[in-house]
Motif scaffolding. Structure first.
Motif, PDB file in Angstrom:
ATOM      1  N   LYS A   1       0.984  -1.252  -0.102  1.00 61.21           N
ATOM      2  CA  LYS A   1       0.275  -0.079  -0.080  1.00 61.21           C
ATOM      3  C   LYS A   1       0.641   1.341  -0.626  1.00 61.21           C
ATOM      4  CE  LYS A   1      -4.031  -1.824  -0.487  1.00 61.21           C
ATOM      5  NZ  LYS A   1      -4.480  -1.337  -1.672  1.00 61.21           N
ATOM      6  N   GLY A   2       1.600   1.211  -0.172  1.00 63.63           N
ATOM      7  CA  GLY A   2       2.972   3.028   0.579  1.00 63.63           C
ATOM      8  C   GLY A   2       4.447   1.621  -0.015  1.00 63.63           C
ATOM      9  N   HIS A   3       5.302   2.631   0.438  1.00 60.90           N
ATOM     10  CA  HIS A   3       6.708   2.730   0.822  1.00 60.90           C
ATOM     11  C   HIS A   3       7.374   3.416   1.491  1.00 60.90           C
ATOM     12  CE1 HIS A   3      10.990   3.214  -0.596  1.00 60.90           C
ATOM     13  NE2 HIS A   3      10.804   1.112  -0.877  1.00 60.90           N
ATOM     14  N   LEU A   4       8.605   3.065   2.181  1.00 60.72           N
ATOM     15  CA  LEU A   4       9.172   4.066   3.393  1.00 60.72           C
ATOM     16  C   LEU A   4      10.151   4.224   2.722  1.00 60.72           C
ATOM     17  CD1 LEU A   4       8.332   6.691   5.474  1.00 60.72           C
ATOM     18  CD2 LEU A   4       8.596   5.033   7.250  1.00 60.72           C
ATOM     19  N   VAL A   5      11.121   4.828   3.214  1.00 66.42           N
ATOM     20  CA  VAL A   5      12.130   5.569   2.270  1.00 66.42           C
ATOM     21  C   VAL A   5      13.060   6.638   3.849  1.00 66.42           C
ATOM     22  CG1 VAL A   5      14.762   6.389   2.369  1.00 66.42           C
ATOM     23  CG2 VAL A   5      13.253   4.614   0.433  1.00 66.42           C
ATOM     24  N   ALA A   6      13.475   5.934   4.828  1.00 66.07           N
ATOM     25  CA  ALA A   6      13.757   7.149   6.353  1.00 66.07           C
ATOM     26  C   ALA A   6      15.713   7.045   6.042  1.00 66.07           C
ATOM     27  CB  ALA A   6      14.034   6.087   7.842  1.00 66.07           C
ATOM     28  N   LEU A   7      15.822   8.571   6.264  1.00 69.68           N
ATOM     29  CA  LEU A   7      17.434   8.965   5.919  1.00 69.68           C
ATOM     30  C   LEU A   7      17.906   9.402   7.518  1.00 69.68           C
ATOM     31  CD1 LEU A   7      17.385  10.044   2.870  1.00 69.68           C
ATOM     32  CD2 LEU A   7      18.707   7.831   3.236  1.00 69.68           C
ATOM     33  N   ARG A   8      19.168   9.140   7.902  1.00 67.41           N
ATOM     34  CA  ARG A   8      19.213   9.870   9.327  1.00 67.41           C
ATOM     35  C   ARG A   8      20.005  10.945   9.321  1.00 67.41           C
ATOM     36  NH1 ARG A   8      22.936   6.131  12.942  1.00 67.41           N
ATOM     37  NH2 ARG A   8      24.053   5.490  11.530  1.00 67.41           N
ATOM     38  N   GLU A   9      19.526  11.867   9.264  1.00 71.90           N
ATOM     39  CA  GLU A   9      20.293  13.232   9.257  1.00 71.90           C
ATOM     40  C   GLU A   9      22.127  13.190   9.651  1.00 71.90           C
ATOM     41  OE1 GLU A   9      19.733  17.790  11.114  1.00 71.90           O
ATOM     42  OE2 GLU A   9      19.371  16.312  12.262  1.00 71.90           O
ATOM     43  N   GLY A  10      22.082  14.185   9.141  1.00 73.15           N
ATOM     44  CA  GLY A  10      24.084  14.550   9.249  1.00 73.15           C
ATOM     45  C   GLY A  10      24.448  12.472   8.039  1.00 73.15           C
ATOM     46  N   ASP A  11      24.371  11.761   8.299  1.00 77.55           N
ATOM     47  CA  ASP A  11      25.675  10.408   7.460  1.00 77.55           C
ATOM     48  C   ASP A  11      24.452   9.724   6.417  1.00 77.55           C
ATOM     49  OD1 ASP A  11      23.656   9.310   9.451  1.00 77.55           O
ATOM     50  OD2 ASP A  11      25.710   8.042  10.481  1.00 77.55           O
ATOM     51  N   LEU A  12      23.233  10.519   6.611  1.00 77.94           N
ATOM     52  CA  LEU A  12      22.142   9.639   5.618  1.00 77.94           C
ATOM     53  C   LEU A  12      22.043   8.280   5.729  1.00 77.94           C
ATOM     54  CD1 LEU A  12      22.157  13.041   4.434  1.00 77.94           C
ATOM     55  CD2 LEU A  12      21.848  12.445   2.550  1.00 77.94           C
ATOM     56  N   ALA A  13      22.388   7.806   7.080  1.00 78.27           N
ATOM     57  CA  ALA A  13      21.509   6.384   7.003  1.00 78.27           C
ATOM     58  C   ALA A  13      20.737   5.844   6.855  1.00 78.27           C
ATOM     59  CB  ALA A  13      23.230   5.667   8.356  1.00 78.27           C
ATOM     60  N   PHE A  14      20.539   4.488   5.582  1.00 75.85           N
ATOM     61  CA  PHE A  14      20.126   4.232   5.134  1.00 75.85           C
ATOM     62  C   PHE A  14      19.284   2.921   6.136  1.00 75.85           C
ATOM     63  CE2 PHE A  14      17.647   1.238   2.354  1.00 75.85           C
ATOM     64  CZ  PHE A  14      17.039   2.273   1.085  1.00 75.85           C
ATOM     65  N   LEU A  15      17.702   3.915   5.813  1.00 74.10           N
ATOM     66  CA  LEU A  15      17.101   2.611   6.681  1.00 74.10           C
ATOM     67  C   LEU A  15      15.639   2.420   5.758  1.00 74.10           C
ATOM     68  CD1 LEU A  15      17.624   4.485   9.293  1.00 74.10           C
ATOM     69  CD2 LEU A  15      16.420   3.040  10.213  1.00 74.10           C
ATOM     70  N   HIS A  16      15.066   1.236   5.314  1.00 76.46           N
ATOM     71  CA  HIS A  16      14.050   0.896   4.162  1.00 76.46           C
ATOM     72  C   HIS A  16      13.672  -0.087   5.125  1.00 76.46           C
ATOM     73  CE1 HIS A  16      14.196  -0.456  -0.503  1.00 76.46           C
ATOM     74  NE2 HIS A  16      12.942  -0.173   0.154  1.00 76.46           N
ATOM     75  N   VAL A  17      12.319   0.707   5.402  1.00 75.63           N
ATOM     76  CA  VAL A  17      11.010  -0.100   5.462  1.00 75.63           C
ATOM     77  C   VAL A  17       9.717  -0.442   4.638  1.00 75.63           C
ATOM     78  CG1 VAL A  17      11.591   0.667   8.384  1.00 75.63           C
ATOM     79  CG2 VAL A  17      10.077   2.545   6.487  1.00 75.63           C
ATOM     80  N   HIS A  18       9.093  -1.377   5.074  1.00 76.98           N
ATOM     81  CA  HIS A  18       7.863  -1.725   4.446  1.00 76.98           C
ATOM     82  C   HIS A  18       6.752  -2.050   4.975  1.00 76.98           C
ATOM     83  CE1 HIS A  18      10.120  -1.797   0.532  1.00 76.98           C
ATOM     84  NE2 HIS A  18      11.214  -2.537   1.365  1.00 76.98           N
ATOM     85  N   PRO A  19       5.401  -1.235   4.840  1.00 74.77           N
ATOM     86  CA  PRO A  19       4.001  -1.544   5.952  1.00 74.77           C
ATOM     87  C   PRO A  19       3.089  -3.133   5.772  1.00 74.77           C
ATOM     88  CG  PRO A  19       3.270  -1.235   3.026  1.00 74.77           C
ATOM     89  CD  PRO A  19       5.082  -1.114   3.343  1.00 74.77           C
ATOM     90  N   ASP A  20       2.701  -2.878   6.310  1.00 76.54           N
ATOM     91  CA  ASP A  20       2.087  -4.464   6.632  1.00 76.54           C
ATOM     92  C   ASP A  20       0.874  -4.711   4.977  1.00 76.54           C
ATOM     93  OD1 ASP A  20      -0.567  -3.132   6.976  1.00 76.54           O
ATOM     94  OD2 ASP A  20      -0.610  -3.016   9.408  1.00 76.54           O
ATOM     95  N   GLU A  21       0.568  -5.378   5.399  1.00 81.27           N
ATOM     96  CA  GLU A  21      -0.723  -5.972   3.931  1.00 81.27           C
ATOM     97  C   GLU A  21      -1.477  -5.178   3.683  1.00 81.27           C
ATOM     98  OE1 GLU A  21      -0.819  -9.820   3.903  1.00 81.27           O
ATOM     99  OE2 GLU A  21       1.145 -10.748   3.315  1.00 81.27           O
ATOM    100  N   SER A  22      -2.191  -4.594   4.399  1.00 76.16           N
ATOM    101  CA  SER A  22      -3.591  -4.273   4.125  1.00 76.16           C
ATOM    102  C   SER A  22      -3.456  -2.916   4.325  1.00 76.16           C
ATOM    103  CB  SER A  22      -4.868  -4.854   5.608  1.00 76.16           C
ATOM    104  OG  SER A  22      -3.411  -5.121   6.847  1.00 76.16           O
ATOM    105  N   ARG A  23      -2.357  -2.354   5.475  1.00 72.57           N
ATOM    106  CA  ARG A  23      -2.990  -0.624   5.190  1.00 72.57           C
ATOM    107  C   ARG A  23      -1.301   0.103   5.545  1.00 72.57           C
ATOM    108  NH1 ARG A  23      -4.711   0.289  11.658  1.00 72.57           N
ATOM    109  NH2 ARG A  23      -3.396  -1.730  12.677  1.00 72.57           N
ATOM    110  N   LEU A  24      -1.411   1.722   5.276  1.00 76.65           N
ATOM    111  CA  LEU A  24      -0.623   2.278   5.545  1.00 76.65           C
ATOM    112  C   LEU A  24       0.091   2.295   6.712  1.00 76.65           C
ATOM    113  CD1 LEU A  24       0.807   3.317   2.998  1.00 76.65           C
ATOM    114  CD2 LEU A  24      -0.431   6.156   3.648  1.00 76.65           C
ATOM    115  N   ARG A  25       0.640   0.904   6.989  1.00 70.34           N
ATOM    116  CA  ARG A  25       1.156   1.133   8.529  1.00 70.34           C
ATOM    117  C   ARG A  25       3.023   0.785   8.430  1.00 70.34           C
ATOM    118  NH1 ARG A  25       1.346  -1.995  12.870  1.00 70.34           N
ATOM    119  NH2 ARG A  25       1.536  -0.615  15.508  1.00 70.34           N
TER     120      ARG A  25
END
Length: 267
Positions: free
Chosen positions: A208-232
Motif C-alpha cells: 500500500k506504500g513505500h517508506l524510506v528513512a534517512l538519518r540526518e548527518g550521514d544519511l544512513a539508510f533505513l528501508h521499511v515497508h508497511p503491512d499488507e492491508s494498510r499504510l502502517r
C-alpha cells in the motif's frame, strides 16, 4: 600497573569502542507483517544488521557512477554499474518489491528526494533520466539484492552552483501534498484524506506504500515497508537523532505522491 596489564586494558577499551561503533547505525528492512531487530530492554541487545548506505563498496560489490557532476535544472542520464571484486559488471539481480534496482537520489540536506527505477542495458549497466534542480552535493543510493543478499551502496554527485542549504523541518503529524492531507500516528500508521474524507490507495511496489528513512548527518539508510492491508509501518530506529521519512503512495488515478516527515528519536 605492569605492561601486560596495561596492554590488556587497552585491548578491552578497543573492543568497547569499535563494538559500540558497529552498533551505532543499521539498515532496517521490514517486510509486511514482520518486526525489525532492535535493542532489547534491560541492557541486552538483539542482533543488529550491518550499516548500509554509507559506503560505495560492500562485500565485494561496488557502485560505479559514470559521472560525478551535473548542472542544476538540466535533465541527464544518471548511469552506473555494479562491479564485483574482479571489476566485472554484475548482471544478475533479485526482484525485490517488484523491481530489480531501486535508486534513491537526495541532496545532503535531505531536499530534492527522488526514488526511481533505472533500466538495465544488455551490457549490465543501468541508467535513468533525472533532473537535479538545485546546486549541492547529492547522495546516490543503489538499493538491490544479489544472490539473496541485500545491498545498499552509495556515492556522491555534485551539482555545480551556489548552494543554499535548508534546515530540516520540525517534526509534525500532518503534511499536505498534491491536495491531499497525510497524517501519521506515533507508531507510523498513516492515513490519507481529501477534504476530510479517506482516499482510496492503489498498490505501489507490491504494497500500500513505500517508506524510506534517512538519518540526518550521514544519511544512513533505513528501508521499511508497511503491512499488507494498510499504510502502517513497523520499525525501530537504530540510534538517537533526527530522521527524514519519505512516504510514497499511489492513488487510484495512477498518480504517485511523496509526503516527507521529520522524526526525532530520543533514548
Amino acid at each position: 600497573m605492569n605492561p601486560l596489564a596495561k596492554l590488556a586494558g587497552y585491548g578491552a577499551a578497543l573492543v568497547f569502542v569499535f563494538g559500540g561503533a558497529a552498533f551505532a547505525g543499521s539498515r532496517i528492512d521490514v517486510h509486511p507483517g514482520t518486526s525489525a531487530s532492535t535493542p532489547a530492554m534491560g541492557g541486552e541487545m538483539a542482533m543488529a544488521q550491518p550499516v548500509r548506505g554509507l559506503a560505495v563498496s560492500d562485500h565485494g560489490l561496488t557502485l560505479e557512477l559514470v559521472r560525478r557532476t551535473a548542472r542544476p535544472g538540466e535533465r541527464f542520464q544518471l548511469a552506473f554499474r555494479i562491479a564485483d571484486r574482479r571489476g566485472a559488471t554484475v548482471r544478475d539481480f533479485d526482484v525485490e518489491h517488484t523491481k530489480r534496482m531501486h535508486l534513491i537520489v537526495v541532496r545532503r540536506d535531505m531536499t530534492g528526494f527522488q526514488h526511481v527505477h533505472p533500466a538495465q542495458h544488455p551490457d549490465g549497466t543501468w541508467s535513468v533520466p533525472v533532473t537535479l534542480r538545485d546546486a549541492g552535493s547529492y547522495r546516490v543510493l543503489a538499493d538491490f539484492s544479489a544472490g539473496g543478499k541485500p545491498y545498499t551502496l552509495a556515492d556522491d554527485l555534485t551539482v555545480d552552483g551556489a548552494v543554499r542549504s535548508h534546515p530540516l523541518p520540525a517534526p509534525t503529524r500532518t503534511v499536505d501534498v498534491d491536495g491531499l492531507r497525510v497524517s501519521r500516528s506515533d507508531d507510523l500508521d498513516f492515513t490519507v484524506t481529501r477534504d476530510g474524507r479517506p482516499v482510496e490507495l492503489a498498490d505501489y511496489l507490491g504494497a500500500k506504500g513505500h517508506l524510506v528513512a534517512l538519518r540526518e548527518g550521514d544519511l544512513a539508510f533505513l528501508h521499511v515497508h508497511p503491512d499488507e492491508s494498510r499504510l502502517r509501518f513497523e520499525a525501530h530506529f537504530p540510534t538517537p537523532g533526527r530522521y527524514r521519512l519519505f512516504l510514497q503512495f499511489k492513488t487510484t488515478d495512477g498518480r504517485l505522491h511523496t509526503a516527507a516527515f521529520t522524526e526525532e528519536v530520543t533514548r
